[in-house]
Design a protein around this motif. Structure first.
Motif, PDB file in Angstrom:
ATOM      1  N   GLU A  36     -13.027 -34.304  13.111  1.00 48.99           N
ATOM      2  CA  GLU A  36     -12.586 -34.217  11.886  1.00 48.99           C
ATOM      3  C   GLU A  36     -12.225 -35.498  11.225  1.00 48.99           C
ATOM      4  O   GLU A  36     -11.361 -36.256  11.867  1.00 48.99           O
ATOM      5  N   GLN A  37     -12.685 -35.659  10.020  1.00 51.80           N
ATOM      6  CA  GLN A  37     -12.427 -36.757   9.404  1.00 51.80           C
ATOM      7  C   GLN A  37     -11.146 -37.258   8.860  1.00 51.80           C
ATOM      8  O   GLN A  37     -10.776 -38.271   8.715  1.00 51.80           O
ATOM      9  N   GLY A  38     -10.477 -36.010   8.727  1.00 45.79           N
ATOM     10  CA  GLY A  38      -8.995 -36.052   8.019  1.00 45.79           C
ATOM     11  C   GLY A  38      -8.056 -35.509   9.079  1.00 45.79           C
ATOM     12  O   GLY A  38      -8.092 -35.479  10.325  1.00 45.79           O
ATOM     13  N   ALA A  41      -8.141 -28.772   8.625  1.00 44.08           N
ATOM     14  CA  ALA A  41      -8.319 -27.957   7.154  1.00 44.08           C
ATOM     15  C   ALA A  41      -7.913 -29.158   6.074  1.00 44.08           C
ATOM     16  O   ALA A  41      -7.199 -28.779   5.066  1.00 44.08           O
ATOM     17  N   GLU A  42      -8.503 -30.239   6.101  1.00 45.79           N
ATOM     18  CA  GLU A  42      -8.078 -31.325   4.919  1.00 45.79           C
ATOM     19  C   GLU A  42      -8.592 -31.008   3.725  1.00 45.79           C
ATOM     20  O   GLU A  42      -7.985 -30.847   2.705  1.00 45.79           O
ATOM     21  N   SER A  43      -9.745 -29.807   3.770  1.00 45.32           N
ATOM     22  CA  SER A  43     -10.270 -29.699   2.471  1.00 45.32           C
ATOM     23  C   SER A  43      -9.268 -28.802   1.745  1.00 45.32           C
ATOM     24  O   SER A  43      -8.727 -28.741   0.444  1.00 45.32           O
ATOM     25  N   ILE A  44      -8.669 -27.648   2.309  1.00 40.50           N
ATOM     26  CA  ILE A  44      -7.861 -26.806   1.650  1.00 40.50           C
ATOM     27  C   ILE A  44      -6.487 -27.496   1.504  1.00 40.50           C
ATOM     28  O   ILE A  44      -5.889 -26.937   0.650  1.00 40.50           O
ATOM     29  N   GLY A 162     -18.481 -28.187   5.573  1.00 38.77           N
ATOM     30  CA  GLY A 162     -18.235 -27.820   4.174  1.00 38.77           C
ATOM     31  C   GLY A 162     -18.814 -28.416   3.106  1.00 38.77           C
ATOM     32  O   GLY A 162     -19.929 -29.168   3.302  1.00 38.77           O
ATOM     33  N   LEU A 163     -18.207 -28.236   1.956  1.00 43.54           N
ATOM     34  CA  LEU A 163     -18.993 -28.917   1.033  1.00 43.54           C
ATOM     35  C   LEU A 163     -17.806 -29.926   0.065  1.00 43.54           C
ATOM     36  O   LEU A 163     -18.397 -30.172  -0.957  1.00 43.54           O
ATOM     37  N   PHE A 164     -16.818 -29.630   0.343  1.00 46.00           N
ATOM     38  CA  PHE A 164     -15.656 -30.118  -0.556  1.00 46.00           C
ATOM     39  C   PHE A 164     -15.741 -31.619  -0.937  1.00 46.00           C
ATOM     40  O   PHE A 164     -15.075 -31.855  -1.924  1.00 46.00           O
ATOM     41  N   GLN A 390     -21.271 -18.596  -3.156  1.00 44.18           N
ATOM     42  CA  GLN A 390     -20.756 -17.274  -2.988  1.00 44.18           C
ATOM     43  C   GLN A 390     -20.125 -17.095  -1.575  1.00 44.18           C
ATOM     44  O   GLN A 390     -19.697 -15.958  -1.091  1.00 44.18           O
ATOM     45  N   PHE A 391     -19.948 -18.187  -0.867  1.00 46.47           N
ATOM     46  CA  PHE A 391     -19.386 -18.198   0.565  1.00 46.47           C
ATOM     47  C   PHE A 391     -17.989 -17.719   0.540  1.00 46.47           C
ATOM     48  O   PHE A 391     -17.160 -18.332  -0.314  1.00 46.47           O
ATOM     49  N   LEU A 392     -17.706 -16.722   1.452  1.00 45.55           N
ATOM     50  CA  LEU A 392     -16.075 -16.447   1.702  1.00 45.55           C
ATOM     51  C   LEU A 392     -16.026 -16.736   3.231  1.00 45.55           C
ATOM     52  O   LEU A 392     -16.786 -16.682   3.909  1.00 45.55           O
TER      53      LEU A 392
HETATM   54  C1  FAD Z   1      -8.950 -23.029  -4.963  1.00 44.81           C
HETATM   55  C2  FAD Z   1      -9.660 -22.404  -4.192  1.00 44.81           C
HETATM   56  C3  FAD Z   1      -9.235 -21.077  -3.696  1.00 44.81           C
HETATM   57  C4  FAD Z   1     -10.234 -20.578  -2.515  1.00 44.81           C
HETATM   58  N1  FAD Z   1      -9.753 -19.243  -2.157  1.00 44.81           N
HETATM   59  C5  FAD Z   1     -10.457 -18.605  -1.259  1.00 44.81           C
HETATM   60  C6  FAD Z   1     -10.039 -17.290  -0.896  1.00 44.81           C
HETATM   61  O1  FAD Z   1      -9.243 -16.668  -1.363  1.00 44.81           O
HETATM   62  N2  FAD Z   1     -11.093 -16.922   0.131  1.00 44.81           N
HETATM   63  C7  FAD Z   1     -12.133 -17.351   0.635  1.00 44.81           C
HETATM   64  O2  FAD Z   1     -12.907 -16.672   1.531  1.00 44.81           O
HETATM   65  N3  FAD Z   1     -12.483 -18.498   0.399  1.00 44.81           N
HETATM   66  C8  FAD Z   1     -11.840 -19.244  -0.795  1.00 44.81           C
HETATM   67  N4  FAD Z   1     -11.958 -20.410  -1.054  1.00 44.81           N
HETATM   68  C9  FAD Z   1     -13.126 -21.177  -0.404  1.00 44.81           C
HETATM   69  C10 FAD Z   1     -12.881 -21.663   0.849  1.00 44.81           C
HETATM   70  O3  FAD Z   1     -11.768 -22.516   0.997  1.00 44.81           O
HETATM   71  C11 FAD Z   1     -14.201 -22.440   1.601  1.00 44.81           C
HETATM   72  O4  FAD Z   1     -14.963 -21.517   1.584  1.00 44.81           O
HETATM   73  C12 FAD Z   1     -13.664 -22.543   3.015  1.00 44.81           C
HETATM   74  O5  FAD Z   1     -12.659 -23.711   3.262  1.00 44.81           O
HETATM   75  C13 FAD Z   1     -14.917 -23.227   3.615  1.00 44.81           C
HETATM   76  O6  FAD Z   1     -14.617 -23.375   4.965  1.00 44.81           O
HETATM   77  P1  FAD Z   1     -15.502 -24.428   6.009  1.00 44.81           P
HETATM   78  O7  FAD Z   1     -14.661 -24.465   7.312  1.00 44.81           O
HETATM   79  O8  FAD Z   1     -16.817 -24.050   6.236  1.00 44.81           O
HETATM   80  O9  FAD Z   1     -15.521 -25.857   5.227  1.00 44.81           O
HETATM   81  P2  FAD Z   1     -13.961 -26.596   4.800  1.00 44.81           P
HETATM   82  O10 FAD Z   1     -12.876 -25.926   4.524  1.00 44.81           O
HETATM   83  O11 FAD Z   1     -14.526 -27.666   3.579  1.00 44.81           O
HETATM   84  O12 FAD Z   1     -13.929 -27.678   5.978  1.00 44.81           O
HETATM   85  C14 FAD Z   1     -14.868 -28.522   6.226  1.00 44.81           C
HETATM   86  C15 FAD Z   1     -13.935 -29.745   7.008  1.00 44.81           C
HETATM   87  O13 FAD Z   1     -14.876 -30.907   7.573  1.00 44.81           O
HETATM   88  C16 FAD Z   1     -14.248 -31.927   7.284  1.00 44.81           C
HETATM   89  N5  FAD Z   1     -15.326 -33.039   7.265  1.00 44.81           N
HETATM   90  C17 FAD Z   1     -16.194 -33.054   6.170  1.00 44.81           C
HETATM   91  N6  FAD Z   1     -17.251 -34.057   6.344  1.00 44.81           N
HETATM   92  C18 FAD Z   1     -17.045 -34.243   7.612  1.00 44.81           C
HETATM   93  C19 FAD Z   1     -17.705 -35.549   8.500  1.00 44.81           C
HETATM   94  N7  FAD Z   1     -18.772 -35.993   7.989  1.00 44.81           N
HETATM   95  N8  FAD Z   1     -16.887 -35.596   9.734  1.00 44.81           N
HETATM   96  C20 FAD Z   1     -16.050 -35.061  10.097  1.00 44.81           C
HETATM   97  N9  FAD Z   1     -15.412 -34.174   9.422  1.00 44.81           N
HETATM   98  C21 FAD Z   1     -15.868 -33.669   8.201  1.00 44.81           C
HETATM   99  C22 FAD Z   1     -13.511 -31.764   6.186  1.00 44.81           C
HETATM  100  O14 FAD Z   1     -12.439 -32.643   5.917  1.00 44.81           O
HETATM  101  C23 FAD Z   1     -12.875 -30.350   6.424  1.00 44.81           C
HETATM  102  O15 FAD Z   1     -11.747 -30.516   7.084  1.00 44.81           O
HETATM  103  C24 FAD Z   1     -11.194 -21.244  -2.276  1.00 44.81           C
HETATM  104  C25 FAD Z   1     -11.502 -22.475  -2.426  1.00 44.81           C
HETATM  105  C26 FAD Z   1     -10.959 -23.228  -3.590  1.00 44.81           C
HETATM  106  C27 FAD Z   1     -11.132 -24.441  -4.228  1.00 44.81           C
END
Ligand code: FAD
Length: 425
Positions: A36-38, A41-44, A162-164, A390-392
């Motif tokens: 994990e780069q941070g 759950a860094e994005s959240i 992820g995408l953030f 549309q990802f959840l």
């Molecule tokens: C305001 C808001 C409200 C939301 N509410 C909901 C909800 O109610 N229900 C729902 O289902 N979804 C919700 N979402 C969307 C949801 O947060 C995302 O779909 C979810 O976080 C995706 O999870 P993920 O693990 O795929 O990616 P992420 O949560 O983005 O996690 C990816 C992780 O990878 C790390 N990373 C990225 N690049 C690298 C790299 N090169 N090397 C190492 N680490 C890296 C990041 O730091 C991060 O920690 C919401 C989003 C927002 C913005």
């Protein structure tokens, strides 16, 4: 071909999907490394003040809930199935404890960014489409914030990054608006804590919010609230297209929306857009063609086309224009990305069959959609949907369940069903 425990699985990204995938793998006896780069759950964490629209039960797995209850029974009260948490609460009450749990703590390596992935001894064009590529280990090049490097090797690689990290261009043609490249560092692309920590940045200022999704709606509602509390605060909300003909504003509503918090947000934002508040203005059909930041005045000049042609001045700009996946990371792998969404093609094609714009109305996926030309390489989570928004999280949990039926070649494997409590609350 089955990859049996104790083979090594490397997971990139410790968001909700990376952490849950790691837990599933550990339960099955695989050796796991998560990078994990941070922080977990860094994005959240970056939108921690914002309430989620799906209830906790949809954002958590029976497996993780059971693991947390077993380890932290005395200290941790898990949220209820129907509780709507903020991002920060979701991290604090679930994801961080999961990261700290005995099953994951030793596997998790925070502060390491994956910069490139490949296969030992192979280039992208070697052994095209050949299963024997799987004989070569995956290689991940990792870097920490001091520039130190390390290499990880594994049998299976799962990209959950992820995408953030990467916002799309603000320019309405899919390319930067004039001046955007220079102005970008001054633009906010996320969900600042407008009513909390970042109040002073927006109070008494005129903010332009760009975008037609739930993030834009959330920011507009927060700024609308701030405008009621702090004199001279103003919001202009622009969307690229005209309002949907079947909607009462920029935000589409869904009949009998099962996510009531989502519907409340849409109603509130549409109300603000419809001039219900004097300090909030909505301009549909106002694409951005230019954006300049003047450091001297700390203001932006934004050029619009469509129904509001001309240059307009703002103190702050928040662009919620969507995110794009980092396909650069996997450039040396044999992955077929979709020409429209940049998600892996099989899943992307399936998602494109779905005409509904409601993320709750997606057709059930199937494990085969997760398979790529690159053997034993998978993309899960938000990145697997590419630009499709549309990802959840609940879809990601289902992807994890499906994935491990392929990895271990056990069609009926379902740890989530096994760990469902006999009498769910
Ligand atoms: C305001 C808001 C409200 C939301 N509410 C909901 C909800 O109610 N229900 C729902 O289902 N979804 C919700 N979402 C969307 C949801 O947060 C995302 O779909 C979810 O976080 C995706 O999870 P993920 O693990 O795929 O990616 P992420 O949560 O983005 O996690 C990816 C992780 O990878 C790390 N990373 C990225 N690049 C690298 C790299 N090169 N090397 C190492 N680490 C890296 C990041 O730091 C991060 O920690 C919401 C989003 C927002 C913005």
């Amino acid at each position: 071909m089955s990859v049996d425990a104790p083979a090594k699985i490397t997971i990139l990204g410790a968001g909700p999907i990376g952490l849950e995938a790691a837990l599933y793998a550990r339960f099955l006896g695989y050796e796991v490394a998560i990078y994990e780069q941070g922080r977990p759950a860094e994005s959240i964490r970056r939108w921690g003040s914002v309430p989620m629209f799906s209830p906790f039960g949809m954002n958590s797995s029976p497996l993780a809930r059971s693991a947390l209850s077993a380890q932290f029974a005395d200290e941790l009260q898990l949220p209820g199935e129907n509780e709507l948490l903020t991002g920060a609460e979701y991290v604090e009450r679930y994801l961080q404890p999961l990261a700290d749990s005995d099953l994951l703590a030793d596997s998790l390596h925070c502060g390491w960014k994956a910069v490139a992935v490949g296969r030992e001894g192979l280039s992208k064009s070697d052994m095209v489409d050949e299963e024997t590529r799987r004989d070569a280990d995956f290689i991940v090049v990792l870097q920490d914030s001091d520039g130190r490097e390390q290499i990880d090797r594994s049998d299976v690689l799962i990209d959950c990054t992820g995408l953030f990290g990467q916002a799309a261009w603000i320019g309405s043609n899919g390319v930067p608006a004039t001046g955007e490249v220079e102005a970008r560092p001054h633009v906010e692309f996320g969900l600042p804590d407008i009513l909390g920590d970042e109040r002073d940045k927006y109070a008494g200022k005129h903010t332009l919010v760009i975008g037609s999704g739930y993030s834009a709606a959330t920011n507009v509602c927060a700024l609308g609230q701030l405008a009621r509390e702090a004199l001279h605060t103003q919001v202009t909300w622009i969307t690229r297209k005209d309002n949907q003909t079947d909607a009462s504003g920029p935000m589409r509503r869904f009949t009998d929306d099962p996510l009531s918090a989502r519907d409340c947000l849409a109603v509130k934002a549409n109300g603000l857009a419809a001039d219900s508040e004097p300090h909030v203005t909505h301009w549909p059909n106002a694409p951005v063609t230019g954006i300049h930041y003047d450091a001297h005045s700390d203001r932006f000049q934004v050029t619009l086309a469509g129904k509001r042609p001309g240059v307009h001045e703002y103190d702050r700009v928040i662009a919620n224009v969507g995110y794009v996946p980092n396909v650069e990371l996997t450039r040396s792998m044999q992955i077929h990305y979709c020409y429209a969404t940049e998600g892996p093609i099989k899943l992307a094609a399936k998602l494109m069959e779905n005409a509904s714009s409601d993320c709750m109305a997606q057709p059930p996926g199937d494990a085969q959609l997760l398979i790529n030309p690159e053997p034993d390489f998978y993309v899960l989570g938000a990145k697997s949907y590419g630009r499709n928004s549309q990802f959840l999280i609940k879809n990601g949990l289902e992807q994890i369940r499906q994935l491990f039926t392929i990895i271990g070649d056990r069609e009926n494997l379902d740890l989530y069903r096994q760990f469902l409590p006999a009498n769910p609350q």
